[in-house]
Design an enzyme around this catalytic site. Structure first.
Site, PDB file in Angstrom:
ATOM      1  N   HIS A   7      69.786  96.577  57.206  1.00 40.44           N
ATOM      2  CA  HIS A   7      68.893  96.153  58.301  1.00 40.44           C
ATOM      3  C   HIS A   7      69.474  96.521  59.670  1.00 40.44           C
ATOM      4  CE1 HIS A   7      66.000  93.792  55.947  1.00 40.44           C
ATOM      5  NE2 HIS A   7      67.030  93.541  55.166  1.00 40.44           N
TER       6      HIS A   7
ATOM      7  N   SER B 219      51.014  80.838  82.875  1.00 41.42           N
ATOM      8  CA  SER B 219      51.218  81.273  84.263  1.00 41.42           C
ATOM      9  C   SER B 219      51.264  82.793  84.367  1.00 41.42           C
ATOM     10  CB  SER B 219      52.515  80.691  84.820  1.00 41.42           C
ATOM     11  OG  SER B 219      52.448  79.294  84.834  1.00 41.42           O
TER      12      SER B 219
ATOM     13  N   GLY C 238      53.062  76.161  82.197  1.00 38.77           N
ATOM     14  CA  GLY C 238      54.104  76.767  81.370  1.00 38.77           C
ATOM     15  C   GLY C 238      54.197  78.262  81.658  1.00 38.77           C
ATOM     16  N   VAL C 239      55.222  78.891  81.091  1.00 40.29           N
ATOM     17  CA  VAL C 239      55.471  80.303  81.392  1.00 40.29           C
ATOM     18  C   VAL C 239      54.299  81.184  80.956  1.00 40.29           C
ATOM     19  CG1 VAL C 239      57.069  82.220  81.030  1.00 40.29           C
ATOM     20  CG2 VAL C 239      57.925  79.875  81.036  1.00 40.29           C
ATOM     21  N   ASP C 240      53.832  80.974  79.719  1.00 42.15           N
ATOM     22  CA  ASP C 240      52.861  81.915  79.165  1.00 42.15           C
ATOM     23  C   ASP C 240      51.526  81.881  79.920  1.00 42.15           C
ATOM     24  OD1 ASP C 240      54.896  82.199  77.405  1.00 42.15           O
ATOM     25  OD2 ASP C 240      53.936  81.107  75.770  1.00 42.15           O
TER      26      ASP C 240
ATOM     27  N   GLY D  66      60.998  93.245  53.022  1.00 39.11           N
ATOM     28  CA  GLY D  66      60.061  92.282  52.454  1.00 39.11           C
ATOM     29  C   GLY D  66      60.686  91.647  51.234  1.00 39.11           C
TER      30      GLY D  66
ATOM     31  N   CYS E 127      65.095  98.666  54.077  1.00 36.33           N
ATOM     32  CA  CYS E 127      65.212  97.740  52.947  1.00 36.33           C
ATOM     33  C   CYS E 127      64.022  97.906  51.995  1.00 36.33           C
ATOM     34  CB  CYS E 127      65.374  96.307  53.447  1.00 36.33           C
ATOM     35  SG  CYS E 127      66.005  95.228  52.154  1.00 36.33           S
ATOM     36  N   TYR E 128      63.133  96.915  51.903  1.00 35.53           N
ATOM     37  CA  TYR E 128      61.967  97.069  51.016  1.00 35.53           C
ATOM     38  C   TYR E 128      61.198  98.342  51.370  1.00 35.53           C
ATOM     39  CZ  TYR E 128      57.646  96.000  48.509  1.00 35.53           C
ATOM     40  OH  TYR E 128      56.566  96.051  47.664  1.00 35.53           O
TER      41      TYR E 128
ATOM     42  N   LYS F 268      58.812  86.459  74.086  1.00 35.14           N
ATOM     43  CA  LYS F 268      59.008  85.539  75.208  1.00 35.14           C
ATOM     44  C   LYS F 268      59.763  86.173  76.379  1.00 35.14           C
ATOM     45  CE  LYS F 268      58.381  81.272  76.540  1.00 35.14           C
ATOM     46  NZ  LYS F 268      57.129  80.529  76.312  1.00 35.14           N
TER      47      LYS F 268
ATOM     48  N   GLU G 236      68.037  96.414  62.435  1.00 30.48           N
ATOM     49  CA  GLU G 236      67.454  95.569  63.491  1.00 30.48           C
ATOM     50  C   GLU G 236      68.253  94.296  63.727  1.00 30.48           C
ATOM     51  OE1 GLU G 236      66.400  96.059  60.463  1.00 30.48           O
ATOM     52  OE2 GLU G 236      65.222  94.412  59.642  1.00 30.48           O
TER      53      GLU G 236
END
Ligand code: XMP
Length: 520
Positions: free
Chosen positions: A175, A235, A231-233, A61, A88-89, A376, A177
């Site tokens: 980090h 659908s 669209g993908v979402d 953060g 980190c934070y 996504k 990630e």
């Protein structure tokens, strides 16, 4: 409804302190086949306890943990007997709360940094003794809290990582990630699979099965309405809901005449009566209505407003025919939630049409968002799992206002035809050249420029088509893509030969900024 609720018995919770990489943390954990959700640091500890997480991760953060009003958490979090990893934070906060010392660092570390790790820590199992990690901090832990052992350091940072085995607490200054941390995924794997003891059973098929269960429980014998855009979402949301509740679902697909070539029919082929999904499918062919509303309009924002409002009108009319529904479904996905600032603590990036503003024009009792916890690519995986066709699942991003914002100036049926045909050729050639999966977004647009040309012995006075291809990581910035010249030439020649009304083809080299991705 968050489909994550009670979705998996084995869950890791990420507590969000506003860092920019927080989505990535959740994603990496899921890559270890462990289900993961992000919650704000303001989430009540009782709520956290009720979820029975196998592990908790505190994110980075932008604040300094020793300053008043900085995001914090109650000490009890570290006394639950649940393994906690601070990043980190999150690491600094853990130390600060538990009696260590955090101060402004004499040397700010930013970027790839060599970190020396103590391999005897289970966090660093199979990690090289010297490993490159991504650092980004002003403050540093000058003294670890009592009971902690230092397990990594750098030239400038005495406490790059620390652990307290008695309480199962871990702190990492860098980090893991971020992919610049070469062995970061391994470290997160070591935490969730090793320290937390997660067995890693979470898969996309479990998401689908468990979501189907949850939807059935929630919906009962109620009626659900979903606006399907193709669209993908939306659908994938339709596929999932259809599997769960069949004909209790009605999908309204508004064809505004601004879709890509043949796209309306493709959507109907999948979800309509001859497709494989069990649901009520209503296609509204509203092309003429849209073209009439858009006649003579040239200003881009006005076009967007008209298209948006007309969508509401059409949808409203259909909803009225259906009558009261119990649930309105939306294909909101996790990045939409984050971008709208409703999910976590990261700064609000943009408001999203799917989130926040609920349509008041449909009579429904509750909203249902079955993809709200997914990224996504996870949505795409779920789509494949549900048996949606690949061309739909891997469809490029396509703006809601469609070709309306890929035509400069007035939108007419004739211009839509030109841009649809040119775009179809462009997409076909890009696929033939094997470039379709490596380019983020590419499309043809229609400039409002007409100019003189010659074709055969004839003078022409026709439109110029613009081709665009960009790669982007976050849609906030984008670079134009270097497409081989012979591919561009082939596309140019086919467009001019096959699409009536076009006598020039341009390639748009502009990056974003200063341009935008769309062409409006
Ligand atoms: P711009 O043009 O703003 O586009 O650089 C960034 C990304 O957003 C997409 N886009 C939209 N998507 N509704 C959407 O669902 C919209 O109104 C809209 N406008 C732009 C665009 O395709 C690109 O991926």
């Amino acid at each position: 409804m968050s489909m994550g609720e009670k979705l998996s018995t084995e869950k890791v919770i990420v507590i969000d302190f506003g860092g920019q990489y927080n989505q990535l943390v959740a994603r990496r954990v899921r890559e270890c086949n462990v289900y993961c959700e992000i919650y704000s640091y303001k989430t009540d500890i009782e709520q956290i306890k009720e979820m029975h997480p196998k592990g908790i991760i505190l994110t980075g953060g932008p604040n300094s943990c020793y300053e008043e009003d900085s995001p914090t958490y109650q000490k009890e979090l570290f006394e639950l007997g649940i393994p906690v990893l601070g990043l980190c934070y999150g690491a600094q906060l853990m130390m600060h709360i538990l009696g260590g010392k955090v101060e402004k660092a004499p040397v700010r570390e930013y970027g790839k940094t060599e970190v020396y790790v103590d391999k005897s820590s289970s966090l660093f199992a199979d990690v090289a003794e010297t490993t490159i990690c991504w650092m980004s901090h002003f403050d540093y832990i000058s003294q670890a809290a009592p009971g902690f052992r230092i397990i990594a350091h750098t030239t400038d940072c005495p406490v790059a990582a620390a652990e307290c085995l008695d309480q199962n607490l871990y702190a990492i200054q860098f980090h893991p990630e971020v992919l610049h941390t070469v062995e970061g995924t391994k470290m997160l794997y070591n935490f969730v699979r090793g320290v937390c003891g997660c067995s890693g059973t979470w898969r996309m098929d479990s998401f689908v099965d468990e979501s189907v269960q949850r939807i059935r429980e929630k919906v009962g014998d109620g009626k659900v309405l979903l606006a399907l855009s193709g669209g993908v979402d939306s659908s994938v949301a339709a596929g999932l809901l259809s599997r769960a509740i069949g004909k209790q679902l009605t999908c309204v697909f508004v064809d505004h005449g601004l879709l890509r070539k043949d796209e309306g029919d493709e959507v109907e082929a999948v979800f309509g009566p001859s497709g494989n999904f069990n649901l009520n499918f209503i296609r509204v062919n509203a092309q003429e209505r849209y073209y009439a509303k858009l006649a003579g309009v040239t200003e881009p924002e006005t076009k967007r407003k008209i298209i948006g409002e007309e969508f509401i009108r059409v949808f409203e009319e259909e909803a009225k025919k259906i009558g009261t529904v119990d649930f309105l479904a939306q294909g909101t996905i996790y990045p939409d939630v984050v971008e709208s600032g409703l999910g976590g603590e990261s700064a609000v990036i943009k408001s999203h049409h799917n989130v926040g503003g609920l349509p008041e024009y449909v009579d429904f009792k509750e909203i249902i968002e079955p993809l709200r916890d997914l990224f996504k690519d996870e949505v795409r995986k779920a789509g494949l799992e549900l048996g949606l066709p690949k061309n739909l699942v891997f469809r490029q991003p396509f703006p809601g206002p469609g070709l309306g914002i890929r035509i400069i100036g007035e939108v007419t049926a004739e211009k839509v035809r030109i841009v649809q045909d040119a775009d179809a050729i462009y997409r076909e050639e890009i696929a033939k050249a094997g470039l379709d999966r490596s380019i983020g977004q590419y499309f043809a647009a229609l400039t409002n420029m007409r100019s003189v040309g010659v074709m055969g012995d004839e003078r022409t006075y026709d439109y110029a088509v613009a081709l665009r291809a960009v790669n982007t990581v976050d849609f906030m910035t984008a670079e134009s893509v270097e497409i081989p010249f012979e591919v561009l030439q082939k596309v140019m020649s086919r467009i001019i030969n096959e699409v009536r009304g076009v006598n020039r083809v341009f390639y748009d080299l502009t990056s974003k900024p200063p341009g935008t991705i769309e062409f409006e």
